[in-house]
Write an enzyme that holds these catalytic residues in place. Structure first.
Site, short mmCIF file in Angstrom:
data_model
loop_
_atom_site.label_atom_id
_atom_site.label_comp_id
_atom_site.label_asym_id
_atom_site.label_seq_id
_atom_site.Cartn_x
_atom_site.Cartn_y
_atom_site.Cartn_z
CB CYS A 33 43.23 36.37 46.60
SG CYS A 33 41.55 36.14 46.57
CB CYS A 104 38.12 34.52 53.17
SG CYS A 104 39.52 33.82 52.26
FE1 FES Z 1 41.34 34.90 48.47
FE2 FES Z 1 40.00 33.64 49.90
S1 FES Z 1 42.08 33.51 48.47
S2 FES Z 1 38.56 35.32 48.99
#
Ligand code: FES
Length: 140
Positions: A33, A104
């Site tokens: 991400c 996360c």
């Molecule tokens: Fe990457 Fe939350 S989407 S840390």
């Protein structure tokens, strides 16, 4: 979808910032991400108690909420007890996270571990059960 606690820590995150001359700093990132989290620890060298903890997160709302909660949970603990602050513990304290956001909370755990590792390395001590963090991406 998000608990009240998650929303609270997201909209009003605790302990945001930096600690100058921190005892330990850990920076981790999630390649998928692209989110980045940095945790600063201020440790009492005698008692090994974490007196202060701050974070900076360049990431999603769940990453902000989990790092905020993680800083609250490690504060007042010793560097050894801080290992109890796992991603599971952080998620429980937040009354859960949606499954797609579990990674996360992992970032928060890894950032704490990286900061603890940094402290241990600088002070030449061993924290039992702590492994060298693979996710530490250094200072850049
Ligand atoms: Fe990457 Fe939350 S989407 S840390």
């Amino acid at each position: 979808m998000y608990s009240e606690k998650v929303m609270d820590h997201f909209t009003n995150p605790r302990n945001v910032g930096e600690i100058e001359d921190a005892s330990g700093v850990g920076t981790v990132g999630n390649a998928k991400c692209g989110d980045i989290m940095r945790i600063y620890l201020d440790v009492d060298d005698e008692t090994k108690v974490i007196k202060d903890c701050k974070f900076k997160t360049f990431g999603c709302g769940a990453a902000v909420a989990t790092s905020s909660m993680a800083t609250e949970l490690v504060m007042g603990k010793t560097i050894y007890e801080a290992l109890e602050v796992t991603n599971k513990a952080v998620m429980e304290a937040l009354d859960g996270l949606p499954p797609v956001k579990v990674h996360c909370s992992l970032l928060a755990e890894e950032a704490i571990h990286a900061a603890l590792w940094d402290y241990a390395k600088k002070n030449n001590i061993e924290i039992e059960g702590l492994e060298e963090p693979k996710a530490d991406i250094g200072d850049e």
